[in-house]
Design an enzyme around this catalytic site. Structure first.
Site, PDB file in Angstrom:
ATOM      1  CD  GLU A  57      -1.412  -2.300   2.112  1.00 16.72           C
ATOM      2  OE1 GLU A  57      -2.135  -2.993   2.863  1.00 16.72           O
ATOM      3  OE2 GLU A  57      -0.187  -2.659   1.907  1.00 16.72           O
ATOM      4  NE  ARG A 191      17.496 -29.299  -0.982  1.00 15.78           N
ATOM      5  CZ  ARG A 191      18.622 -29.863  -1.048  1.00 15.78           C
ATOM      6  NH1 ARG A 191      19.825 -29.262  -1.315  1.00 15.78           N
ATOM      7  NH2 ARG A 191      18.685 -31.048  -0.553  1.00 15.78           N
ATOM      8  CB  THR A 203      19.285 -38.133   6.830  1.00 18.32           C
ATOM      9  OG1 THR A 203      18.303 -39.069   6.895  1.00 18.32           O
ATOM     10  CG2 THR A 203      19.736 -37.606   5.417  1.00 18.32           C
ATOM     11  CG  ASP A 207      22.240 -40.043   2.710  1.00 23.25           C
ATOM     12  OD1 ASP A 207      22.896 -41.137   2.604  1.00 23.25           O
ATOM     13  OD2 ASP A 207      20.950 -39.721   2.793  1.00 23.25           O
ATOM     14  CD  GLU A 274      15.484 -31.860   0.887  1.00 18.83           C
ATOM     15  OE1 GLU A 274      16.831 -32.499   0.525  1.00 18.83           O
ATOM     16  OE2 GLU A 274      15.270 -30.914  -0.050  1.00 18.83           O
ATOM     17  CB  THR A 278      13.269 -42.411  11.001  1.00 22.41           C
ATOM     18  OG1 THR A 278      13.746 -43.654  10.706  1.00 22.41           O
ATOM     19  CG2 THR A 278      12.785 -42.680  12.511  1.00 22.41           C
ATOM     20  CB  ALA A 282       8.733 -38.453  13.220  1.00 21.03           C
TER      21      ALA A 282
END
Length: 365
Positions: A57, A191, A203, A207, A274, A278, A282
């Site tokens: 505005e 992302r 993870t 990874d 991502e 598990t 959850a």
């Protein structure tokens, strides 16, 4: 429909177009504004560029002044109810009143109790206020922000990248790359639009992801989301998460609701979950996943790590049913975007009605 109504609807369509220019990420909403004269001419336009910048505005009022236009008696067409509080900027409701605007047309009323009240302020000042003009389109432009503010927690997107038979890794643990480059580029674009990305601590150990948002050339995107690690395992000193990219946040819990509460305090509006399986389970069992984006590759593994761990579902009647919103081809892959229903009010049981919601949130997170 008379000419005035047609001009109003055209102006709202333009305001929604302007709103889309704003960033999808950040604590503030995408908002557009068009100022109309009594005979339907555009006097000024504006949109919100992000936290700390002028609201739509105010930008439209400034644009009108630069054009030499007199806005007294004008109509302000706004995609979201003008704010009525002082934060990083002043209240837009008072700016419109002080400018002499006679009418305000609003697509969506503000669900934020801190910022709402602008419509009432305007009416009290004698301004004619119309609401609900293209409301569905307005909420669509607001996207996850609207859901996050209305619910008091971040909008949660669960991302899955799987083989055709639902595996995220082969039997030996290898997973690069199941999906195609086109899918990975689309995921990086996602992302760059979210406020935070979450993975489980397990993870991180297996990874070692970087969780950065990158463009097609591999360079870091201008916006880097928070990188959230969920679980009690420490993040290794040598982890790539400690390198270039967004701020690292370690939440030492297995409860998704604690994660969302902490992120809500940090004004995170959109969280991308991502992995791994598990953590995905959850969040699903806690009933806090709003959207699932599944990248499915035409690959068969037959064995390996499933995309989602046990949900406590014992029969097909207990299956989580999703509503597909989009199906898109990405190279050889297919992207399926689905929404879940509204959050369950009974948080004592899982989807089957028998298992505790967080039972699968083990030390693997």
């Amino acid at each position: 429909m008379d000419q005035a109504d047609e001009a109003l609807r055209r102006a709202m369509a333009r305001a929604l177009e302007l709103a889309r220019r704003g960033p999808a990420h950040g604590p503030n909403p995408r908002v557009g504004c068009v100022l109309l004269s009594a005979d339907g001419r555009t006097l000024g336009e504006g949109w919100h560029r992000g936290a700390g910048t002028p609201h739509a505005e105010v930008m439209a009022l400034d644009d009108a002044r630069e054009r030499g236009a007199d806005v007294r008696g004008a109509t302000a067409v706004v995609t979201l109810e003008p704010c009525d509080h002082t934060g990083r900027t002043g209240p837009c409701s008072r700016a419109l009143i002080d400018a002499g605007v006679a009418r305000v047309a609003i697509a969506v009323e503000d669900p934020n109790p801190v910022a709402s009240g602008g419509a009432a302020r305007l009416r009290d000042a004698g301004v004619d206020v119309l609401t609900g003009i293209a409301a569905d389109e307005g909420r669509l432009v607001l996207g996850p922000w609207w859901h996050a503010v209305a619910r008091g927690r971040p909008f949660v997107t669960l991302k899955l990248a799987t083989s055709l038979d639902g595996r995220v890794a082969a039997a030996d643990g290898s997973s690069r790359w199941i999906t195609s480059q086109e899918s990975r580029q689309d995921a990086h674009a996602l992302r760059a639009e979210v406020d935070a990305i979450a993975v489980g601590a397990g993870t991180v150990q297996v990874d070692d992801p970087a969780l950065t948002a990158r463009d097609a050339d591999g360079a870091l995107a201008a916006h880097q989301p928070l990188r959230v690690v969920v679980g009690r395992r420490p993040v290794p000193p040598s982890a790539r998460l400690r390198g270039e990219g967004g701020e690292l946040v370690h939440v030492s819990t297995h409860d998704p609701r604690e994660v969302l509460a902490l992120l809500h305090e940090r004004e995170v509006r959109h969280l991308l979950v991502e992995g791994g399986p598990t953590l995905a389970a959850a969040f699903l069992r806690a009933g806090v996943v709003d959207e699932v984006r599944a990248y499915v590759a035409p690959v068969l593994l037959g064995a390996g790590l499933p995309a989602v761990s046990d949900l406590g579902i014992e029969s097909i009647d207990g299956a989580l049913r999703l509503e597909p919103r989009e199906v898109r081809r990405l190279g050889p892959d297919v992207l399926v975007v689905s929404r879940l229903g509204p959050p369950r009010t009974d948080h004592s049981t899982g989807p089957s009605g028998t298992a505790p919601l967080i039972r699968t949130a083990s030390e693997e997170i």
